[in-house]
Design a protein around this motif. Structure first.
Motif, PDB file in Angstrom:
ATOM      1  N   LYS A  43       0.811  -1.220   0.000  1.00 30.98           N
ATOM      2  CA  LYS A  43       0.000   0.000   0.000  1.00 30.98           C
ATOM      3  C   LYS A  43       0.844   1.271   0.000  1.00 30.98           C
ATOM      4  CE  LYS A  43      -4.187  -1.802   2.014  1.00 30.98           C
ATOM      5  NZ  LYS A  43      -5.276  -1.540   2.954  1.00 30.98           N
ATOM      6  N   MET A  44       2.100   1.168   0.389  1.00 32.04           N
ATOM      7  CA  MET A  44       2.967   2.338   0.457  1.00 32.04           C
ATOM      8  C   MET A  44       3.494   2.671  -0.938  1.00 32.04           C
ATOM      9  SD  MET A  44       2.949   3.072   3.775  1.00 32.04           S
ATOM     10  CE  MET A  44       4.213   4.303   3.888  1.00 32.04           C
ATOM     11  N   LYS A  45       3.283   3.914  -1.349  1.00 27.68           N
ATOM     12  CA  LYS A  45       3.726   4.384  -2.663  1.00 27.68           C
ATOM     13  C   LYS A  45       4.874   5.369  -2.482  1.00 27.68           C
ATOM     14  CE  LYS A  45       0.310   2.241  -4.587  1.00 27.68           C
ATOM     15  NZ  LYS A  45       0.508   0.854  -4.752  1.00 27.68           N
ATOM     16  N   LEU A  46       5.885   5.229  -3.319  1.00 27.78           N
ATOM     17  CA  LEU A  46       7.033   6.133  -3.275  1.00 27.78           C
ATOM     18  C   LEU A  46       6.622   7.494  -3.832  1.00 27.78           C
ATOM     19  CD1 LEU A  46      10.081   6.495  -2.741  1.00 27.78           C
ATOM     20  CD2 LEU A  46      10.462   5.778  -5.109  1.00 27.78           C
ATOM     21  N   ILE A  47       6.929   8.551  -3.089  1.00 26.12           N
ATOM     22  CA  ILE A  47       6.636   9.921  -3.499  1.00 26.12           C
ATOM     23  C   ILE A  47       7.956  10.678  -3.596  1.00 26.12           C
ATOM     24  CG2 ILE A  47       5.468  12.084  -2.901  1.00 26.12           C
ATOM     25  CD1 ILE A  47       3.423   9.916  -3.268  1.00 26.12           C
ATOM     26  N   ASN A  48       8.165  11.349  -4.714  1.00 23.55           N
ATOM     27  CA  ASN A  48       9.287  12.260  -4.879  1.00 23.55           C
ATOM     28  C   ASN A  48       8.703  13.654  -4.996  1.00 23.55           C
ATOM     29  OD1 ASN A  48      11.731  10.524  -5.185  1.00 23.55           O
ATOM     30  ND2 ASN A  48      10.476   9.645  -6.789  1.00 23.55           N
ATOM     31  N   TYR A  49       8.953  14.492  -3.993  1.00 21.28           N
ATOM     32  CA  TYR A  49       8.436  15.854  -3.985  1.00 21.28           C
ATOM     33  C   TYR A  49       9.620  16.795  -3.819  1.00 21.28           C
ATOM     34  CZ  TYR A  49       5.825  20.001  -2.740  1.00 21.28           C
ATOM     35  OH  TYR A  49       5.310  21.279  -2.718  1.00 21.28           O
ATOM     36  N   LYS A  50       9.937  17.502  -4.880  1.00 22.96           N
ATOM     37  CA  LYS A  50      11.115  18.370  -4.908  1.00 22.96           C
ATOM     38  C   LYS A  50      12.323  17.556  -4.473  1.00 22.96           C
ATOM     39  CE  LYS A  50       8.396  22.547  -4.364  1.00 22.96           C
ATOM     40  NZ  LYS A  50       8.204  23.790  -3.622  1.00 22.96           N
ATOM     41  N   ARG A  51      12.962  17.928  -3.355  1.00 28.57           N
ATOM     42  CA  ARG A  51      14.146  17.174  -2.910  1.00 28.57           C
ATOM     43  C   ARG A  51      13.831  16.130  -1.849  1.00 28.57           C
ATOM     44  NH1 ARG A  51      18.662  21.144  -1.225  1.00 28.57           N
ATOM     45  NH2 ARG A  51      17.072  21.455   0.348  1.00 28.57           N
ATOM     46  N   ALA A  52      12.567  15.938  -1.539  1.00 25.70           N
ATOM     47  CA  ALA A  52      12.171  14.972  -0.506  1.00 25.70           C
ATOM     48  C   ALA A  52      11.641  13.689  -1.148  1.00 25.70           C
ATOM     49  CB  ALA A  52      11.094  15.580   0.388  1.00 25.70           C
ATOM     50  N   THR A  53      12.061  12.577  -0.603  1.00 24.26           N
ATOM     51  CA  THR A  53      11.588  11.266  -1.046  1.00 24.26           C
ATOM     52  C   THR A  53      11.068  10.519   0.178  1.00 24.26           C
ATOM     53  OG1 THR A  53      13.261  11.222  -2.790  1.00 24.26           O
ATOM     54  CG2 THR A  53      12.266   9.124  -2.191  1.00 24.26           C
ATOM     55  N   PHE A  54       9.858   9.960   0.040  1.00 22.42           N
ATOM     56  CA  PHE A  54       9.238   9.280   1.165  1.00 22.42           C
ATOM     57  C   PHE A  54       8.164   8.344   0.642  1.00 22.42           C
ATOM     58  CE2 PHE A  54       7.548  13.488   0.468  1.00 22.42           C
ATOM     59  CZ  PHE A  54       6.197  13.272   0.300  1.00 22.42           C
ATOM     60  N   TYR A  55       7.583   7.561   1.542  1.00 21.08           N
ATOM     61  CA  TYR A  55       6.522   6.621   1.202  1.00 21.08           C
ATOM     62  C   TYR A  55       5.222   7.082   1.854  1.00 21.08           C
ATOM     63  CZ  TYR A  55      10.183   3.502  -0.422  1.00 21.08           C
ATOM     64  OH  TYR A  55      11.233   2.960  -1.097  1.00 21.08           O
ATOM     65  N   LYS A  56       4.116   6.872   1.129  1.00 24.35           N
ATOM     66  CA  LYS A  56       2.832   7.319   1.637  1.00 24.35           C
ATOM     67  C   LYS A  56       1.760   6.264   1.350  1.00 24.35           C
ATOM     68  CE  LYS A  56      -0.718  10.801   0.944  1.00 24.35           C
ATOM     69  NZ  LYS A  56      -1.143  11.968   0.181  1.00 24.35           N
ATOM     70  N   ALA A  57       0.829   6.123   2.284  1.00 25.88           N
ATOM     71  CA  ALA A  57      -0.335   5.263   2.105  1.00 25.88           C
ATOM     72  C   ALA A  57      -1.543   5.931   2.746  1.00 25.88           C
ATOM     73  CB  ALA A  57      -0.107   3.892   2.728  1.00 25.88           C
ATOM     74  N   SER A  58      -2.702   5.643   2.196  1.00 20.79           N
ATOM     75  CA  SER A  58      -3.946   6.152   2.768  1.00 20.79           C
ATOM     76  C   SER A  58      -4.759   4.972   3.259  1.00 20.79           C
ATOM     77  CB  SER A  58      -4.728   6.935   1.715  1.00 20.79           C
ATOM     78  OG  SER A  58      -5.911   7.443   2.279  1.00 20.79           O
ATOM     79  N   TYR A  59      -5.239   5.048   4.478  1.00 16.56           N
ATOM     80  CA  TYR A  59      -6.008   3.956   5.086  1.00 16.56           C
ATOM     81  C   TYR A  59      -7.422   4.401   5.421  1.00 16.56           C
ATOM     82  CZ  TYR A  59      -1.530   1.679   5.296  1.00 16.56           C
ATOM     83  OH  TYR A  59      -0.339   1.113   4.955  1.00 16.56           O
ATOM     84  N   LYS A  60      -7.916   5.404   4.721  1.00 14.53           N
ATOM     85  CA  LYS A  60      -9.280   5.917   4.956  1.00 14.53           C
ATOM     86  C   LYS A  60     -10.305   5.010   4.342  1.00 14.53           C
ATOM     87  CE  LYS A  60      -7.695  10.553   5.320  1.00 14.53           C
ATOM     88  NZ  LYS A  60      -7.514  11.821   4.874  1.00 14.53           N
TER      89      LYS A  60
END
Length: 128
Positions: free
Chosen positions: A111-128
Motif C-alpha cells: 500500500k505504500m507508494k514512493l513519493i518524490n516531492y522536490k528534494r524529498a523522497t518518502f513513502y505514503k499510504a492512505s487507510y481511509k
C-alpha cells in the motif's frame, strides 16, 4: 530537503485537525515548520520523550487515543522493525501514513507508494 518534506504535508493536509509525528526524538524541525504554517494540532510521540511537548508512547503497544482523529501519521527515519507497527496504527485509526526512511532503508508494504516531492523522497499510504 526538510522544508520540502514539510511543504508537502502543508500542501496536502492544510485542513487536518490533527497530525501525529511518531518517534520525534530530538529532531523537531518538521514539526516546528508545520506548527508555524498550519492551524492543525501537531502531536509528537516518542518512547523516550526529549522534552515536555512530546507524549510518551510505544508504537509497538500504542495508546490509540493519541492517534485517533488524526488525518496524518508520519515518522522520520523510523527503525525498520517499527514500520509494520506504524502501518497497523494508521489502519486502525484511518489516517494517512508517511514514512521518511533512511536512504538505505525500504518500506515493505504494497500500500505504500514512493513519493518524490522536490528534494524529498518518502513513502505514503492512505487507510481511509
Amino acid at each position: 530537503m526538510w522544508k520540502d518534506f514539510a511543504q508537502y504535508i502543508i500542501n496536502n493536509y492544510s485542513n487536518a485537525e490533527k497530525i501525529v509525528e511518531v518517534g520525534a526524538g530530538k529532531f523537531h524541525k518538521v514539526a516546528s515548520i508545520l506548527e508555524e504554517n498550519l492551524s492543525s494540532s501537531i502531536v509528537m510521540t516518542d518512547i523516550k520523550p526529549s522534552h515536555g511537548k512530546i507524549i510518551k508512547d510505544n508504537i509497538c503497544n500504542p495508546d490509540l487515543k493519541i492517534y485517533g482523529g488524526s488525518s496524518l501519521i508520519y515518522s522520520i527515519r523510523p527503525q525498520p522493525e517499527l514500520m509494520p507497527h506504524l502501518i497497523v496504527v494508521a489502519e486502525k485509526t484511518g489516517a494517512d501514513l508517511i514514512i521518511k526512511p533512511f536512504s538505505t532503508d525500504s518500506v515493505n508494504s504494497s500500500k505504500m507508494k514512493l513519493i518524490n516531492y522536490k528534494r524529498a523522497t518518502f513513502y505514503k499510504a492512505s487507510y481511509k
